[in-house]
Each structure stands twice: as C-alpha cells, then as structure tokens.
Design an enzyme around this catalytic site. Structure first.
Site, PDB file in Angstrom:
ATOM      1  N   SER A 266       0.856  -1.190   0.000  1.00  0.00           N
ATOM      2  CA  SER A 266       0.000   0.000   0.000  1.00  0.00           C
ATOM      3  C   SER A 266       0.887   1.233   0.000  1.00  0.00           C
ATOM      4  CB  SER A 266      -0.894   0.014   1.253  1.00  0.00           C
ATOM      5  OG  SER A 266      -1.531   1.264   1.419  1.00  0.00           O
TER       6      SER A 266
ATOM      7  N   TYR B 220      -1.640   0.146  10.893  1.00  0.00           N
ATOM      8  CA  TYR B 220      -1.878  -0.297   9.519  1.00  0.00           C
ATOM      9  C   TYR B 220      -0.669   0.034   8.648  1.00  0.00           C
ATOM     10  CZ  TYR B 220      -3.660  -0.562   4.778  1.00  0.00           C
ATOM     11  OH  TYR B 220      -3.820  -0.870   3.447  1.00  0.00           O
TER      12      TYR B 220
END
Length: 252
Positions: free
Chosen positions: A138, A151
C-alpha cells in the site's frame, strides 16, 4: 500448459479483479478466501474460461493455511504465480486510543498471513526453480500517516518482506513484485469503519478513485513481462492523489 495462479483474498476487491483478468489471459486459478459462497460466485464467473479450484481458509490461521495448500492435488501444486492479496485495515485512531484487537487483526492478516501463505508456496516454486510472487502492499507502507500507525506499519512490513524475498529468491529463478496501491474504491474503507457505509462512501467522494481492475491490470502486466524483466516495486495512485493522505477533491 497454462500457468497456475494462487490468489488470496479472492472473494472481492483486488483479488476478485485479478482472478477475472487472469482468467481472460488463460491462467488457471486457485482461489482462496474465508467465504465459500463468495468463492463459488467468483469461480462461477471464470470457470468457463480456465480451470478453477477453491480453498477456504483464513490467512491468519497458520494451521489451516499449511493444511489447505498442502492438500492440493499434485496437478495443482505447480503454482507459477502467487498473489498475496489478503489483508485488512481496522479502525482509524491514535495509538493511545487504538483497539488492540484491531492491531492484532492487521498484523496477523497483513504480515503473518502473507508469511504463512508464502511459507507454504515457496518450496513448491523452489522445486521447479521458477515462479512469481506478487505482494500487495500500500502507499501506506511507504508514507506513514497519523491515526493509521499500525496499519502503515503492517504494510511497511510487506515492503520489507518483498525486498527480502527478492534478495533470497532471485537466484532461484523466482521473481518478486511489490505493488503499492493508493486510494482504491473497494470494501477497504467499509471494513476500516466497521460497516459504516456513510463514512466509507465519503472517502471516495470528490475525486475519481482507482478501481480494483486498475490494480489487476498492473499485476497482469508484471506477471506477463518478459523473462528478462522484473517489475520490482510498483506504486499506483489515483490521478487526483499525490501522497498517502493528499487527495485533491472537488467541492461537492
């Protein structure tokens, strides 16, 4: 003989889109996910194009991962492509207010789950001295943002694992590609916000976000590149996005 791809998180989003674009290219599919009914739906859309089999497990369950992949018939063990797509984001808040169960879910799914699946598949590739592993990271793995620390840390770990895999596996004829998407309109925000649809929808308002098919197309390009080419690291942003948390939205 056609290639075989194992895709985790194949029931929705990037995993489902990758299954669809691979099927159009004649790549046989091992679809993995937690929901058999969803796997059956995806299988139904691609089974007329390629051979398909499904495995039901949660990547966070080490025993289930090893058992299910180990149970594949011999004709399915010649895995050419592994797409480590399964992952999650839970919650959005500061460390002092964060839910530790959310932290466990993200670290167990995004990091340990990827490792478990890779541990099961890499030996099969080493036996044949060929293969291609695609890890879905990501933009959050490259740029940390406030209230998303855990995260971001989990996706930074994916970046490190991808680099380490490449250092270890290139000599054995196995390619490793790290794909880092930006804002993709999938179930991602719905999961992060615990099913709050109105809050999730606002994330993608005011600009044209990436679609799962955009990432799937890039993955297909990477796995179809000539033998002499390795797409090592690929960051894909929406055209309105310039950084992890910088998106130029129109007034709505």
């Amino acid at each position: 003989m056609s290639r075989i791809a194992l895709i985790t998180g194949a029931t929705s989003g990037i995993g489902k889109a990758t299954a669809e674009v691979f099927a159009k290219s004649g790549i046989d599919l091992i679809l993995c996910g937690r929901r058999q009914e969803k796997l059956d739906e995806v299988s139904g859309t691609v089974s007329s194009q390629v051979r398909v089999t499904t495995l039901v497990f949660d990547v966070r369950d080490k025993g289930a991962v090893l058992a299910m992949i180990g149970s594949l018939p011999d004709e399915w063990k010649n895995i050419d492509i592994l797409i480590n797509n399964a992952g999650n984001a839970h919650g959005l808040g500061s460390l002092d207010e964060g839910d530790m169960e959310d932290w466990d879910a993200m670290i167990d799914g995004n990091v340990k789950g990827l490792l478990y699946v890779s541990k099961a598949v890499i030996p099969l590739m080493l036996e044949r001295a060929k293969g291609h592993i695609v890890n879905i990271s990501s933009i959050a793995g490259k740029q940390t943002y406030a209230n998303g620390t855990v995260y971001c840390a989990s996706k930074a770990a994916v970046e490190a694992v991808s680099e380490g895999m490449r250092l270890e596996l290139t000599q054995h004829g196995i390619k490793v590609t790290n794909v880092a998407p930006g804002a993709v309109e999938t179930e991602f925000s719905l999961v992060r916000f615990k099913g709050d649809e109105s809050r999730a929808e606002k994330v993608y308002q005011g600009f044209d976000p990436l679609q799962a098919a955009d990432i799937a197309d890039a993955i297909l390009y990477a796995v179809n590149a000539p033998a002499r080419v390795t797409i090592a690291d690929l960051t894909i942003l929406a055209s309105a996005q310039s950084a992890a948390t910088v998106i130029y939205k129109k007034q709505v």
